[in-house]
Design a protein around this motif. Structure first.
Motif, PDB file in Angstrom:
ATOM      1  N   PRO A   1      -3.869   1.905  -0.289  1.00  0.00           N
ATOM      2  CA  PRO A   1      -3.834   1.077   0.983  1.00  0.00           C
ATOM      3  C   PRO A   1      -5.237   0.532   1.345  1.00  0.00           C
ATOM      4  CG  PRO A   1      -2.459   3.048   1.316  1.00  0.00           C
ATOM      5  CD  PRO A   1      -3.291   3.224   0.010  1.00  0.00           C
ATOM      6  N   LEU A   2      -6.339   1.429   1.386  1.00  0.00           N
ATOM      7  CA  LEU A   2      -7.621   1.161   1.635  1.00  0.00           C
ATOM      8  C   LEU A   2      -8.356   0.057   0.814  1.00  0.00           C
ATOM      9  CD1 LEU A   2      -9.960   2.172   3.675  1.00  0.00           C
ATOM     10  CD2 LEU A   2     -10.822   3.393   1.776  1.00  0.00           C
ATOM     11  N   GLU A   3      -8.032   0.319  -0.336  1.00  0.00           N
ATOM     12  CA  GLU A   3      -8.777  -0.783  -1.320  1.00  0.00           C
ATOM     13  C   GLU A   3      -7.898  -2.040  -1.176  1.00  0.00           C
ATOM     14  OE1 GLU A   3      -7.677   2.243  -2.043  1.00  0.00           O
ATOM     15  OE2 GLU A   3      -9.449   3.219  -2.912  1.00  0.00           O
ATOM     16  N   ARG A   4      -6.445  -2.090  -1.039  1.00  0.00           N
ATOM     17  CA  ARG A   4      -5.616  -3.277  -0.685  1.00  0.00           C
ATOM     18  C   ARG A   4      -6.155  -3.930   0.595  1.00  0.00           C
ATOM     19  NH1 ARG A   4       0.148  -1.105  -1.144  1.00  0.00           N
ATOM     20  NH2 ARG A   4       0.803  -3.214  -0.681  1.00  0.00           N
ATOM     21  N   ILE A   5      -6.436  -3.100   1.489  1.00  0.00           N
ATOM     22  CA  ILE A   5      -6.946  -3.816   2.669  1.00  0.00           C
ATOM     23  C   ILE A   5      -8.224  -4.569   2.536  1.00  0.00           C
ATOM     24  CG2 ILE A   5      -7.725  -3.678   5.213  1.00  0.00           C
ATOM     25  CD1 ILE A   5      -5.111  -1.489   5.034  1.00  0.00           C
ATOM     26  N   ALA A   6      -9.026  -3.897   1.936  1.00  0.00           N
ATOM     27  CA  ALA A   6     -10.485  -4.307   1.782  1.00  0.00           C
ATOM     28  C   ALA A   6     -10.335  -5.713   0.821  1.00  0.00           C
ATOM     29  CB  ALA A   6     -11.480  -3.342   1.032  1.00  0.00           C
ATOM     30  N   SER A   7      -9.574  -5.652  -0.133  1.00  0.00           N
ATOM     31  CA  SER A   7      -9.192  -6.952  -1.229  1.00  0.00           C
ATOM     32  C   SER A   7      -8.820  -7.902  -0.107  1.00  0.00           C
ATOM     33  CB  SER A   7      -8.256  -6.475  -2.369  1.00  0.00           C
ATOM     34  OG  SER A   7      -8.139  -7.499  -2.856  1.00  0.00           O
ATOM     35  N   PHE A   8      -7.721  -7.720   0.746  1.00  0.00           N
ATOM     36  CA  PHE A   8      -7.098  -8.683   1.632  1.00  0.00           C
ATOM     37  C   PHE A   8      -8.223  -9.484   2.485  1.00  0.00           C
ATOM     38  CE2 PHE A   8      -5.774  -9.933   5.582  1.00  0.00           C
ATOM     39  CZ  PHE A   8      -4.604 -10.658   5.431  1.00  0.00           C
ATOM     40  N   ILE A   9      -9.045  -8.527   2.934  1.00  0.00           N
ATOM     41  CA  ILE A   9     -10.107  -9.215   3.756  1.00  0.00           C
ATOM     42  C   ILE A   9     -11.005  -9.905   2.961  1.00  0.00           C
ATOM     43  CG2 ILE A   9     -12.218  -8.402   4.960  1.00  0.00           C
ATOM     44  CD1 ILE A   9     -10.588  -5.847   6.111  1.00  0.00           C
TER      45      ILE A   9
ATOM     46  N   THR B   1      -4.774 -13.471 -30.174  1.00  0.00           N
ATOM     47  CA  THR B   1      -3.814 -13.610 -29.193  1.00  0.00           C
ATOM     48  C   THR B   1      -4.319 -13.402 -27.896  1.00  0.00           C
ATOM     49  OG1 THR B   1      -3.137 -11.489 -29.164  1.00  0.00           O
ATOM     50  CG2 THR B   1      -1.948 -12.834 -30.647  1.00  0.00           C
ATOM     51  N   ARG B   2      -3.547 -14.090 -26.867  1.00  0.00           N
ATOM     52  CA  ARG B   2      -3.994 -14.075 -25.567  1.00  0.00           C
ATOM     53  C   ARG B   2      -3.179 -12.679 -24.902  1.00  0.00           C
ATOM     54  NH1 ARG B   2      -3.752 -18.885 -21.541  1.00  0.00           N
ATOM     55  NH2 ARG B   2      -4.239 -17.596 -19.885  1.00  0.00           N
ATOM     56  N   SER B   3      -4.054 -12.064 -24.252  1.00  0.00           N
ATOM     57  CA  SER B   3      -3.260 -11.013 -23.505  1.00  0.00           C
ATOM     58  C   SER B   3      -2.808 -11.506 -22.257  1.00  0.00           C
ATOM     59  CB  SER B   3      -4.301  -9.582 -23.445  1.00  0.00           C
ATOM     60  OG  SER B   3      -5.228 -10.123 -22.528  1.00  0.00           O
ATOM     61  N   ALA B   4      -1.655 -10.884 -21.574  1.00  0.00           N
ATOM     62  CA  ALA B   4      -0.995 -11.309 -20.525  1.00  0.00           C
ATOM     63  C   ALA B   4      -1.791 -10.509 -19.230  1.00  0.00           C
ATOM     64  CB  ALA B   4       0.421 -10.920 -20.494  1.00  0.00           C
ATOM     65  N   ARG B   5      -2.323 -11.129 -18.454  1.00  0.00           N
ATOM     66  CA  ARG B   5      -2.967 -10.511 -17.267  1.00  0.00           C
ATOM     67  C   ARG B   5      -2.321 -10.688 -16.090  1.00  0.00           C
ATOM     68  NH1 ARG B   5      -8.676 -12.953 -14.615  1.00  0.00           N
ATOM     69  NH2 ARG B   5      -8.899 -11.172 -13.297  1.00  0.00           N
ATOM     70  N   PRO B   6      -2.055  -9.395 -15.494  1.00  0.00           N
ATOM     71  CA  PRO B   6      -1.258  -9.246 -14.226  1.00  0.00           C
ATOM     72  C   PRO B   6      -1.784 -10.063 -13.174  1.00  0.00           C
ATOM     73  CG  PRO B   6      -2.019  -7.039 -15.039  1.00  0.00           C
ATOM     74  CD  PRO B   6      -2.729  -8.206 -15.793  1.00  0.00           C
ATOM     75  N   CYS B   7      -0.803 -10.529 -12.237  1.00  0.00           N
ATOM     76  CA  CYS B   7      -0.940 -11.291 -11.188  1.00  0.00           C
ATOM     77  C   CYS B   7      -1.759 -10.615 -10.136  1.00  0.00           C
ATOM     78  CB  CYS B   7       0.212 -12.096 -10.687  1.00  0.00           C
ATOM     79  SG  CYS B   7       1.500 -10.997 -10.107  1.00  0.00           S
ATOM     80  N   ALA B   8      -2.025 -11.349  -9.035  1.00  0.00           N
ATOM     81  CA  ALA B   8      -2.786 -10.727  -7.986  1.00  0.00           C
ATOM     82  C   ALA B   8      -1.830  -9.332  -7.426  1.00  0.00           C
ATOM     83  CB  ALA B   8      -3.241 -11.663  -7.015  1.00  0.00           C
ATOM     84  N   SER B   9      -0.497  -9.684  -7.198  1.00  0.00           N
ATOM     85  CA  SER B   9       0.276  -8.843  -6.471  1.00  0.00           C
ATOM     86  C   SER B   9       0.550  -7.543  -7.408  1.00  0.00           C
ATOM     87  CB  SER B   9       1.657  -9.348  -6.205  1.00  0.00           C
ATOM     88  OG  SER B   9       2.395 -10.004  -7.331  1.00  0.00           O
ATOM     89  N   THR B  10       0.495  -7.693  -8.756  1.00  0.00           N
ATOM     90  CA  THR B  10       0.594  -6.629  -9.631  1.00  0.00           C
ATOM     91  C   THR B  10      -0.966  -5.653  -9.524  1.00  0.00           C
ATOM     92  OG1 THR B  10       1.678  -7.813 -11.261  1.00  0.00           O
ATOM     93  CG2 THR B  10       0.713  -5.827 -11.911  1.00  0.00           C
ATOM     94  N   TRP B  11      -1.992  -6.281  -9.443  1.00  0.00           N
ATOM     95  CA  TRP B  11      -3.132  -5.595  -9.102  1.00  0.00           C
ATOM     96  C   TRP B  11      -3.051  -5.012  -7.488  1.00  0.00           C
ATOM     97  CZ3 TRP B  11      -6.061  -4.614 -12.841  1.00  0.00           C
ATOM     98  CH2 TRP B  11      -6.404  -5.293 -14.107  1.00  0.00           C
ATOM     99  N   HIS B  12      -2.569  -5.483  -6.569  1.00  0.00           N
ATOM    100  CA  HIS B  12      -2.492  -4.845  -5.594  1.00  0.00           C
ATOM    101  C   HIS B  12      -1.526  -3.585  -5.717  1.00  0.00           C
ATOM    102  CE1 HIS B  12      -4.556  -7.213  -2.478  1.00  0.00           C
ATOM    103  NE2 HIS B  12      -4.012  -8.192  -2.792  1.00  0.00           N
ATOM    104  N   GLY B  13      -0.449  -3.641  -6.562  1.00  0.00           N
ATOM    105  CA  GLY B  13       0.060  -2.334  -6.563  1.00  0.00           C
ATOM    106  C   GLY B  13      -0.705  -1.181  -7.356  1.00  0.00           C
ATOM    107  N   LEU B  14      -1.694  -1.419  -7.838  1.00  0.00           N
ATOM    108  CA  LEU B  14      -2.374  -0.569  -8.746  1.00  0.00           C
ATOM    109  C   LEU B  14      -3.298   0.200  -7.654  1.00  0.00           C
ATOM    110  CD1 LEU B  14      -2.900  -2.340 -11.896  1.00  0.00           C
ATOM    111  CD2 LEU B  14      -1.403  -0.380 -11.262  1.00  0.00           C
ATOM    112  N   LEU B  15      -3.667  -0.437  -6.618  1.00  0.00           N
ATOM    113  CA  LEU B  15      -4.562  -0.050  -5.447  1.00  0.00           C
ATOM    114  C   LEU B  15      -4.152   0.657  -4.443  1.00  0.00           C
ATOM    115  CD1 LEU B  15      -6.818  -3.363  -5.182  1.00  0.00           C
ATOM    116  CD2 LEU B  15      -7.297  -1.487  -6.500  1.00  0.00           C
TER     117      LEU B  15
ATOM    118  N   ARG C   1      -6.402   2.640   8.215  1.00  0.00           N
ATOM    119  CA  ARG C   1      -7.490   2.379   7.190  1.00  0.00           C
ATOM    120  C   ARG C   1      -8.549   1.456   7.917  1.00  0.00           C
ATOM    121  NH1 ARG C   1      -6.058   6.352   5.965  1.00  0.00           N
ATOM    122  NH2 ARG C   1      -4.627   6.965   4.796  1.00  0.00           N
ATOM    123  N   LEU C   2      -8.036   0.511   8.875  1.00  0.00           N
ATOM    124  CA  LEU C   2      -9.220  -0.144   9.538  1.00  0.00           C
ATOM    125  C   LEU C   2     -10.082   0.561  10.349  1.00  0.00           C
ATOM    126  CD1 LEU C   2      -6.942  -3.345  10.759  1.00  0.00           C
ATOM    127  CD2 LEU C   2      -8.787  -3.350   8.881  1.00  0.00           C
TER     128      LEU C   2
END
Length: 93
Positions: free
Chosen positions: A17-25, A1-15, A61-62
């Motif tokens: 602020p510093l990691e989210r900004i780095a990911s955005f960049i 079976t295929r596991s559901a993978r969280p969308c990008a916005s879900t991943w952002h919720g797990l990071l 954070r910047l």
């Protein structure tokens, strides 16, 4: 079976602020003629709105990323000094 993978916005919720900004960049990184661009156009307000953060949090954070040597802030853009450091920050390293 295929596991559901969280969308990008879900991943952002797990990071944080510093990691989210780095990911955005990193998501704005462009290769031009086989070379990485050295800057991205983005204001603190745009980053804050995109990530659901306050402008004050983005500013702090910047400044932290600048202190660590990852980037230099300029009006309306970010000069990226170390893409690999941003990648390491997103990975939690």
């Amino acid at each position: 079976t295929r596991s559901a993978r969280p969308c990008a916005s879900t991943w952002h919720g797990l990071l944080g602020p510093l990691e989210r900004i780095a990911s955005f960049i990193l998501s704005r990184r462009r290769n031009i003629a086989g070379m990485e661009s050295s800057s991205i156009s983005a204001t603190q307000a745009e980053i804050a709105a995109s990530l659901g953060l306050t402008r004050e949090t983005v500013n702090k954070r910047l400044a932290e990323l600048e202190d660590r040597g990852a980037l230099r802030t300029t009006r309306g853009s970010l000069a990226i000094l170390d893409w690999s450091l941003l990648e390491d920050i997103v990975k939690g390293e």
